[in-house]
Motif scaffolding. Structure first.
Motif, PDB file in Angstrom:
ATOM      1  N   ILE A  34      -2.768  -1.320 -10.670  1.00 46.43           N
ATOM      2  CA  ILE A  34      -2.731  -0.018 -11.323  1.00 46.43           C
ATOM      3  C   ILE A  34      -1.520  -0.012 -12.233  1.00 46.43           C
ATOM      4  O   ILE A  34      -0.375  -0.088 -11.770  1.00 46.43           O
ATOM      5  CB  ILE A  34      -2.653   1.129 -10.300  1.00 46.43           C
ATOM      6  CG1 ILE A  34      -3.958   1.166  -9.506  1.00 46.43           C
ATOM      7  CG2 ILE A  34      -2.397   2.453 -11.002  1.00 46.43           C
ATOM      8  CD1 ILE A  34      -4.169   2.399  -8.713  1.00 46.43           C
ATOM      9  N   SER A  89       5.725   5.334 -14.729  1.00 43.93           N
ATOM     10  CA  SER A  89       6.004   5.987 -13.447  1.00 43.93           C
ATOM     11  C   SER A  89       5.967   7.500 -13.631  1.00 43.93           C
ATOM     12  O   SER A  89       6.278   8.018 -14.690  1.00 43.93           O
ATOM     13  CB  SER A  89       7.367   5.559 -12.924  1.00 43.93           C
ATOM     14  OG  SER A  89       8.376   6.262 -13.590  1.00 43.93           O
ATOM     15  N   GLN A 129       1.135   7.809  -9.453  1.00 44.37           N
ATOM     16  CA  GLN A 129       0.996   6.619  -8.623  1.00 44.37           C
ATOM     17  C   GLN A 129       1.585   6.839  -7.236  1.00 44.37           C
ATOM     18  O   GLN A 129       0.967   6.492  -6.233  1.00 44.37           O
ATOM     19  CB  GLN A 129       1.717   5.417  -9.268  1.00 44.37           C
ATOM     20  CG  GLN A 129       1.151   4.998 -10.606  1.00 44.37           C
ATOM     21  CD  GLN A 129       1.950   5.595 -11.742  1.00 44.37           C
ATOM     22  OE1 GLN A 129       2.354   6.749 -11.682  1.00 44.37           O
ATOM     23  NE2 GLN A 129       2.153   4.811 -12.783  1.00 44.37           N
ATOM     24  N   SER A 131       3.603  -1.172  -3.893  1.00 45.31           N
ATOM     25  CA  SER A 131       4.135  -0.467  -5.062  1.00 45.31           C
ATOM     26  C   SER A 131       5.381  -1.168  -5.542  1.00 45.31           C
ATOM     27  O   SER A 131       6.371  -1.212  -4.815  1.00 45.31           O
ATOM     28  CB  SER A 131       4.520   0.968  -4.719  1.00 45.31           C
ATOM     29  OG  SER A 131       3.588   1.543  -3.876  1.00 45.31           O
ATOM     30  N   ILE A 149       0.431  -1.555  -7.359  1.00 46.89           N
ATOM     31  CA  ILE A 149       0.899  -0.582  -8.342  1.00 46.89           C
ATOM     32  C   ILE A 149       2.169  -1.136  -8.956  1.00 46.89           C
ATOM     33  O   ILE A 149       3.106  -1.476  -8.233  1.00 46.89           O
ATOM     34  CB  ILE A 149       1.186   0.785  -7.686  1.00 46.89           C
ATOM     35  CG1 ILE A 149      -0.112   1.428  -7.232  1.00 46.89           C
ATOM     36  CG2 ILE A 149       1.887   1.723  -8.647  1.00 46.89           C
ATOM     37  CD1 ILE A 149      -0.451   1.235  -5.814  1.00 46.89           C
TER      38      ILE A 149
END
Ligand SMILES: Nc1ncnc2c1ncn2[C@@H]1O[C@H](COP(=O)(O)OP(=O)(O)OP(=O)(O)O)[C@@H](O)[C@H]1O
Ligand SMILES: [Mg+2]
Lengths: 358, 504
Positions: free
Chosen positions: B291, B295, B299, B427, B458
């Motif tokens: 993804i 930011s 997310q 992430s 992510i």
């Protein structure tokens, strides 16, 4: 690469370890408070040495003194646990007094419909009723915090006042024994239901109950996955959620168990000492419990020791009054001084930790 | 009003028996940017913390403009004009930038004349290349703006030596370039000297004049950036020639079975406004879906909603069963995660390293029988993980904050990837890792995928994504706005979607 991996050698022992510090600080705090207290009684024209002598004598000087101390320590242990358990989950709950009096009230009335039953089930029933109501009372603070964002310290304190008011309302109204004239009380419980005296000690069985509970809490917090999970929840709710712990349930659960402890303390006071629920229950055990837990750094076994100390101090109050004519509140002043000193010592410890790190 | 020349001489710092700094000397020439490079745990943060008076070195001197200085507390550093921008933000989120700046002043008057303070502030900040809105609450700024505000704060406080400890790890590459570019131009005009700690060679190359490489607490290489090649720097960092990177295992086509299926997911942000809007996606077994997105486009909320940390609407199913993030579901369905800022989001600071390594399985055999914990087994497991993932720590009982940033990351990696992973949600998993550790993390993520796990990755780093994933989704304003297989991905097109524009 592999040479830098893994664990570094164990560092040499620093001057004071964290464990030593956690014992030394409360002791220092008590000593400092004693010094200030000595100055305070000197202002009253009393010789501090005499006063401290009488405190030791009144609290621990005779078997009678010990009995008084121990029977005071029993509820103090429980209300201390009522502060220490939520502290593991990061909560500061200080409403023990309210849970204690309501627990006492529940214990006082729950056996009234059952006349002539066996004593043991009735005694269990009293303690259970106390635990249930006390747990409910703290549980409310937990629910308010988790679902409404109300600070649990403030809500528990206010709930404590409400609890005391409810207690007065019921003991002076609906649940009042008409025969209690000068001091509104509930109907006395069947004398055969009173908690027995421990053979050889001369103190009621509530002491054994509270000691067993302290040990149980110690074991659960230290050696079970429940204690571990509670510390995770107390350390970071965010991380606790990430690893799948139901944070709301843990926090409310811890509050309920803690309130249960305070409720049992009230029920024991009724079932072992008072025989009815009346205003003699409201003597500040709940507040002393905060001091006990903080001084013991929320460690269940240390709570037992500190409860003995504070119980002894409280037991000696009447001797001080009789012998020296010091006011009733003298011991409260001493307790207050200790509390302030503990908080200050905590702040200093924090700084110390930061400077030793440098 | 000159910029000081700061020299550190023979600095040594021990934590117990752990030698964090070993006789390090460093010269920051006036008006230059001096970069510090080194593996995770090499001692970079420790060195600069000595310079701001946060740690007291066991040995060594600090000279400012040739004069010996003792720094006993951050106040002393403040008086010398030395200030630090941390990796995490330190501004008060509920106050405006202006309020933050004014109250950060060391000598705060009892009564604050906001009007005149604001005027002074506008005066000071107007001369800066930074443009940060002064009357906006910090909580409403993007990560890049926050980082700029942190730097503006340091300049407002009259700092002449600015220390930046991994300042860009929370920024997008564009934001990072802008922030560092400004710092660079301020040093060029002689208003500032700076120390830049970074794991990214290209940042060091573009924005630093000199560079010093630390390895295991010792300074092993120092010189002008222009004189050193990337390979030379890398070799100095790890102490051996860099082997050519092992090519990643070949991409196997994903299996047909869908592991993660998200349908019509909605979740609110902390401010109560919708952050994830009606989002649907699927990840299949043996597939890495990336993804991409700037930011702050939902997310974080997406990840939290998935992991059961945030209220949500819509369905999330893992291997066909609905997933709400309870402990039982996590263990049964094998859902694990590598959150960003692991110290805050994946570790309990007041518990030990060993306990933190057990967060996932403390309630299962062999760590737990019935309800009784087996601490012997817990320590054993910790020893095994620490060795296997080469976590460098002062000890198993150390608290997590005694570990260097990168080692916290490794500890979390060890804990999450040694479970029975079926779905991994990562992430920005390489924020703050040195290049060796980065490669290792990539390898482990790919291993998980090749073992049949589904991975949702992510990241704000497009290059990282393109190098790893099978399919890219672009997230903007809470929605998936673009989807493309990795082979046919076009960076420019993705960039446009990330910026919220429709591609032409
Ligand atoms: N407070 C502390 N107590 C004990 N050891 C510490 C402490 N702080 C740092 N260390 C140790 O000192 C060493 C250097 O840590 P430092 O934080 O300086 O690394 P770093 O170069 O900044 O690494 P990273 O790139 O991962 O941030 C590490 O081995 C770390 O475990
Ligand atoms: Mg660091």
């Amino acid at each position: 690469m592999s040479s830098i991996s893994g664990i570094e050698p164990v560092p040499p022992k620093p001057l004071v370890t964290a464990a030593q510090l956690s014992v030394a600080l409360p002791v220092l705090a008590v000593l400092l408070a004693s010094a200030i207290f000595a100055a305070f009684v000197a202002l009253y024209g009393q010789n501090p040495a005499t006063v401290f002598g009488l405190i030791v004598q009144g609290g621990f000087g005779s078997s009678f003194a010990w009995q008084d101390t121990l029977s005071r320590a029993a509820p103090l242990v429980l209300v201390g646990l009522a502060v220490a358990i939520p502290a593991q989950a990061g909560l500061v709950i200080i409403g023990g007094e309210g849970a204690l009096v309501l627990g006492g009230l529940a214990g006082a009335v729950v056996t009234l419909p059952f006349a002539g039953a066996h004593a043991f089930p009735m005694q269990c029933l009293m303690l259970l009723a106390g635990a249930l109501i006390g747990g409910l009372w703290f549980g409310l603070a937990g629910v308010l915090r988790q679902y409404r964002g109300v600070n649990e310290t403030i809500s528990s304190l206010l709930l404590s006042y409400i609890g005391i008011a409810v207690f007065h309302h019921l003991t002076e109204g609906m649940l009042r024994d008409p025969a209690s004239l000068d001091k509104p009380s509930t109907h006395p419980i069947d004398p055969s239901y009173m908690l027995p005296t421990l053979p050889g000690v001369g103190v009621h069985a509530g002491l054994a109950v509270s000691l067993l509970l302290a040990i149980a809490v110690h074991v659960v917090l230290r050696y079970t996955r429940w204690g571990f999970a509670l510390r995770v929840v107390g350390g970071s709710a965010r991380v606790a959620r990430m690893i799948g712990l139901a944070v709301n349930r843990w926090i409310i659960g811890a509050s309920v168990v803690a309130g249960g402890m305070a409720g049992i303390a009230g029920a024991i006071e009724v079932a072992a000492v008072q025989g009815t629920a009346n205003s003699s229950l409201i003597v500040g055990y709940g507040y002393s419990g905060i001091l006990v837990a903080f001084l013991a750094r929320h460690q269940p076994l240390a709570i037992v020791a500190v409860a003995l100390l504070i119980g002894g101090m409280q037991a000696s109050a009447s001797l001080l009054q009789r012998r020296l004519g010091l006011p009733d509140a003298t011991m409260l002043v001493f307790q207050g001084l200790i509390f302030v000193c503990v908080l200050v010592a905590d702040a200093i410890a924090q700084q110390l930790r930061e400077t030793t790190r440098r | 009003m000159s910029v000081p020349q700061v020299e550190l001489r023979n600095m040594t710092k021990r934590f117990g028996a752990n030698l964090a700094l070993n006789n390090v000397s460093l010269l920051i020439r006036s008006g230059t940017v001096h970069a510090l490079l080194g593996e995770n745990g090499a001692g970079k943060s420790t060195l600069v913390k000595c310079l701001v008076g946060f740690y007291r070195p066991d040995e060594g001197h600090i000279q400012v403009d040739g004069r010996e200085q003792r720094l006993n507390s951050p106040k002393d550093a403040d008086a010398l004009g030395i200030g630090m921008v941390y990796q995490h933000f330190t501004l008060v989120p509920s106050m405006t930038v202006a309020q933050n700046l004014v109250v950060s002043g060391a000598r705060l008057p009892a009564y604050i004349d906001w009007q005149s303070e604001l005027r002074r502030l506008t005066e000071v900040t107007r001369k800066l290349p930074f443009h940060v809105p002064l009357d906006v609450r910090v909580s409403q700024l993007s990560a890049g703006e926050k980082q700029k505000a942190e730097i503006v704060k340091q300049l407002y406080l009259g700092r002449k030596l600015l220390i930046l400890d991994e300042p860009t790890s929370v920024l997008t590459p564009a934001e990072a370039d802008e922030v560092l570019g400004h710092v660079r131009s301020l040093t060029r005009t002689g208003e500032l000297s700076a120390i830049l700690i970074s794991h990214k060679f290209h940042e060091v190359r573009r924005f630093a004049d000199d560079v010093t490489v630390l390895r295991r607490g010792a300074s092993v290489r120092t010189g002008a950036v222009a004189d050193l090649t990337d390979d030379a720097l890398a070799e100095a960092m790890i102490g051996e020639p860099v082997s050519k990177m092992v090519p990643h295992a070949p991409r196997l086509p994903p299996k047909p079975n869908v592991i993660l299926s998200i349908r019509n997911l909605c979740a609110n942000g902390d401010n109560g406004l919708p952050a994830v809007k009606d989002l649907s996606l699927e990840v299949r077994a043996g597939e890495i879906v990336g993804i991409a997105g700037v930011s702050g486009n939902g997310q974080l909320e997406l990840v939290e909603a998935m992991m059961g940390q945030r209220d949500r609407n819509g369905t999330i199913a893992v291997s066909g069963s609905s997933f709400n993030g309870t402990r039982r579901e996590i263990a049964r369905l094998g859902v694990y995660g590598l959150p960003q800022e692991p110290l805050k989001n994946a570790c309990i600071d007041r518990m030990s390293l060993a306990e933190n390594l057990a967060l996932r399985n403390f309630d299962r055999a062999p760590l737990c029988r019935g309800i009784a914990m087996n601490y012997g087994a817990l320590v054993e497991q910790a020893e095994r993980l620490v060795a296997q993932f080469r976590v460098k720590a002062p000890g198993l009982t150390a608290s997590m904050s005694a570990l260097s940033g990168g080692n916290v990351q490794r500890a979390v990696l060890a804990r999450e990837l040694t479970q029975d992973v079926c779905l991994l949600v990562a992430s920005n998993p390489t924020f703050g890792l040195d290049f060796v550790a980065c490669e290792e993390t990539y390898r482990r993520i790919l291993d998980a995928r090749n073992g049949g796990a589904a991975v949702l990755l992510i990241s704000e780093d497009l290059d990282e994504l393109l190098g790893l994933v099978d399919r890219i989704l672009v997230m903007s304003a809470g929605r998936i706005v673009h989807e493309v297989p990795a082979e046919s991905a076009d960076k420019r097109v993705i960039g446009k979607y990330m910026a919220g524009m429709k591609a032409a």
